[in-house]
Design a protein around this motif. Structure first.
Motif, PDB file in Angstrom:
ATOM      1  N   HIS A  93       0.843  -1.208   0.000  1.00 47.61           N
ATOM      2  CA  HIS A  93       0.000   0.000   0.000  1.00 47.61           C
ATOM      3  C   HIS A  93       0.876   1.255   0.000  1.00 47.61           C
ATOM      4  O   HIS A  93       0.661   2.180  -0.790  1.00 47.61           O
ATOM      5  N   HIS A  94       1.872   1.274   0.839  1.00 52.03           N
ATOM      6  CA  HIS A  94       2.746   2.449   0.913  1.00 52.03           C
ATOM      7  C   HIS A  94       3.583   2.607  -0.356  1.00 52.03           C
ATOM      8  O   HIS A  94       3.831   3.728  -0.795  1.00 52.03           O
ATOM      9  N   GLY A  95       3.967   1.487  -0.939  1.00 47.46           N
ATOM     10  CA  GLY A  95       4.724   1.539  -2.196  1.00 47.46           C
ATOM     11  C   GLY A  95       3.920   2.209  -3.305  1.00 47.46           C
ATOM     12  O   GLY A  95       4.446   3.049  -4.054  1.00 47.46           O
ATOM     13  N   ILE A  96       2.637   1.859  -3.400  1.00 48.13           N
ATOM     14  CA  ILE A  96       1.770   2.452  -4.434  1.00 48.13           C
ATOM     15  C   ILE A  96       1.556   3.940  -4.164  1.00 48.13           C
ATOM     16  O   ILE A  96       1.574   4.760  -5.088  1.00 48.13           O
ATOM     17  N   GLU A  97       1.375   4.289  -2.905  1.00 45.14           N
ATOM     18  CA  GLU A  97       1.198   5.711  -2.571  1.00 45.14           C
ATOM     19  C   GLU A  97       2.438   6.521  -2.940  1.00 45.14           C
ATOM     20  O   GLU A  97       2.339   7.581  -3.573  1.00 45.14           O
ATOM     21  N   ASP A  98       3.609   6.011  -2.566  1.00 51.93           N
ATOM     22  CA  ASP A  98       4.867   6.727  -2.854  1.00 51.93           C
ATOM     23  C   ASP A  98       5.101   6.866  -4.358  1.00 51.93           C
ATOM     24  O   ASP A  98       5.535   7.913  -4.835  1.00 51.93           O
ATOM     25  N   TYR A 101       0.481   7.786  -6.284  1.00 47.08           N
ATOM     26  CA  TYR A 101      -0.509   8.791  -5.858  1.00 47.08           C
ATOM     27  C   TYR A 101       0.112  10.067  -5.303  1.00 47.08           C
ATOM     28  O   TYR A 101      -0.301  11.171  -5.682  1.00 47.08           O
ATOM     29  N   PHE A 102       1.091   9.933  -4.411  1.00 44.85           N
ATOM     30  CA  PHE A 102       1.642  11.149  -3.799  1.00 44.85           C
ATOM     31  C   PHE A 102       2.224  12.111  -4.843  1.00 44.85           C
ATOM     32  O   PHE A 102       1.999  13.326  -4.752  1.00 44.85           O
ATOM     33  N   PRO A 103       2.943  11.608  -5.857  1.00 46.61           N
ATOM     34  CA  PRO A 103       3.465  12.544  -6.876  1.00 46.61           C
ATOM     35  C   PRO A 103       2.356  13.306  -7.601  1.00 46.61           C
ATOM     36  O   PRO A 103       2.538  14.479  -7.953  1.00 46.61           O
ATOM     37  N   ASP A 122       6.770   9.545   6.824  1.00 49.27           N
ATOM     38  CA  ASP A 122       6.079   8.603   7.737  1.00 49.27           C
ATOM     39  C   ASP A 122       6.282   7.164   7.264  1.00 49.27           C
ATOM     40  O   ASP A 122       6.511   6.263   8.071  1.00 49.27           O
ATOM     41  N   HIS A 123       6.154   6.955   5.944  1.00 52.02           N
ATOM     42  CA  HIS A 123       6.290   5.592   5.398  1.00 52.02           C
ATOM     43  C   HIS A 123       7.659   5.010   5.747  1.00 52.02           C
ATOM     44  O   HIS A 123       7.776   3.803   5.982  1.00 52.02           O
ATOM     45  N   GLU A 124       8.686   5.850   5.765  1.00 51.19           N
ATOM     46  CA  GLU A 124      10.026   5.350   6.088  1.00 51.19           C
ATOM     47  C   GLU A 124      10.103   4.904   7.549  1.00 51.19           C
ATOM     48  O   GLU A 124      10.658   3.847   7.850  1.00 51.19           O
ATOM     49  N   ARG A 171      -1.908   6.970  13.584  1.00 53.70           N
ATOM     50  CA  ARG A 171      -1.666   8.407  13.422  1.00 53.70           C
ATOM     51  C   ARG A 171      -1.507   8.746  11.924  1.00 53.70           C
ATOM     52  O   ARG A 171      -2.098   9.684  11.407  1.00 53.70           O
ATOM     53  N   HIS A 172      -0.703   7.932  11.238  1.00 55.89           N
ATOM     54  CA  HIS A 172      -0.421   8.170   9.819  1.00 55.89           C
ATOM     55  C   HIS A 172      -1.688   8.061   8.959  1.00 55.89           C
ATOM     56  O   HIS A 172      -1.921   8.893   8.091  1.00 55.89           O
ATOM     57  N   LEU A 173      -2.478   7.033   9.204  1.00 49.76           N
ATOM     58  CA  LEU A 173      -3.681   6.824   8.379  1.00 49.76           C
ATOM     59  C   LEU A 173      -4.628   8.016   8.516  1.00 49.76           C
ATOM     60  O   LEU A 173      -5.141   8.534   7.523  1.00 49.76           O
ATOM     61  N   ASP A 175      -3.954  11.101   9.434  1.00 56.23           N
ATOM     62  CA  ASP A 175      -3.384  12.326   8.861  1.00 56.23           C
ATOM     63  C   ASP A 175      -3.390  12.279   7.333  1.00 56.23           C
ATOM     64  O   ASP A 175      -3.655  13.284   6.671  1.00 56.23           O
ATOM     65  N   GLU A 176      -3.106  11.101   6.803  1.00 58.90           N
ATOM     66  CA  GLU A 176      -3.142  10.958   5.344  1.00 58.90           C
ATOM     67  C   GLU A 176      -4.563  11.211   4.825  1.00 58.90           C
ATOM     68  O   GLU A 176      -4.760  11.914   3.830  1.00 58.90           O
ATOM     69  N   GLU A 177      -5.536  10.655   5.510  1.00 56.74           N
ATOM     70  CA  GLU A 177      -6.934  10.866   5.107  1.00 56.74           C
ATOM     71  C   GLU A 177      -7.305  12.348   5.155  1.00 56.74           C
ATOM     72  O   GLU A 177      -8.027  12.833   4.276  1.00 56.74           O
TER      73      GLU A 177
HETATM   74 FE   LIG Z   1       0.392   6.133   3.671  1.00 56.51          FE
END
Ligand SMILES: [Fe+2]
Ligand SMILES: [Fe+2]
Length: 195
Positions: A93-98, A101-103, A122-124, A171-173, A175-177
């Motif tokens: 999931h984090h790999g796909i976001e990085d 989606y995030f870009p 956060d992902h790191e 916390r991350h989920l 904040d990301e939302e």
């Molecule tokens: Fe994330």
């Protein structure tokens, strides 16, 4: 690097309003009824809910086992496949976001760069903690066949790393939302993702 109080291990409150600048305009309770809340947003929230639920189940089961409420074999059958699924899918999931989606968010509006850089950071942190949870989880599973102290120490080590992972993840989920959902609602998925 982000300011010290905002890095994930130190962050104890939602992101400040200058980073999550659309949060007030679109409160959480209104997201899923909004007409711009599309398939990607829905799927994204479902994935997050799955991680919350599964992370909570693993924590509850571990606690239950440590209190003597479950036989080692029964716990093993429950725990091992779910831990593998949880950690593997979280990493994916984090790999796909990085990568995908995030870009797109960053390139859509410069004001989003700070927030999405922070989420990527956060992902790191989560990745490091995930590796530790996988290692201590493997050791815990191996120690299920043993009696006494060895099993207890392995359980303690896993619980400590898994609890920290879950705290950080929750916390991350959230904040990301707070960044993703209001941005989708403001601009639409078509505008953000079909470029
Ligand atoms: Fe994330
Ligand atoms: Fe996510």
């Amino acid at each position: 690097m982000s300011t010290p109080h905002l890095i994930l291990p130190n962050r104890t409150a939602p992101l400040p309003a200058d980073i999550a600048y659309l949060r007030e305009k679109y409160p959480r309770e209104t997201w899923d009824a909004h007409r711009n809340f599309g398939d990607t947003a829905r799927f994204w929230m479902q994935m997050h809910d799955m991680f919350r639920e599964l992370g909570g189940m693993l924590k509850t089961a571990t606690h239950h086992f440590r209190e003597g409420g479950m036989a080692p074999e029964e716990f093993h059958r429950f725990f091992a496949p779910r831990l593998r699924y949880f950690l593997g899918h979280l990493e994916g999931h984090h790999g796909i976001e990085d990568a995908q989606y995030f870009p797109l968010f960053r390139s859509y509006d410069k004001r989003l760069i700070v927030g999405f850089d922070l989420l990527e950071e956060d992902h790191e942190y989560i990745h490091e903690q995930l590796i530790l949870s996988a290692q201590t989880g493997q050791a815990f599973i191996a120690a299920l066949a043993e009696e006494g102290d060895a099993r207890r120490f392995a359980a303690d080590a896993y619980a400590e790393s898994a609890d920290r992972l879950l705290d950080w993840l929750l916390r991350h989920l959230a904040d990301e939302e707070d960044l993703v959902m209001p941005t989708i609602i403001e601009h639409t998925e078509t505008a953000l993702f079909s470029r």
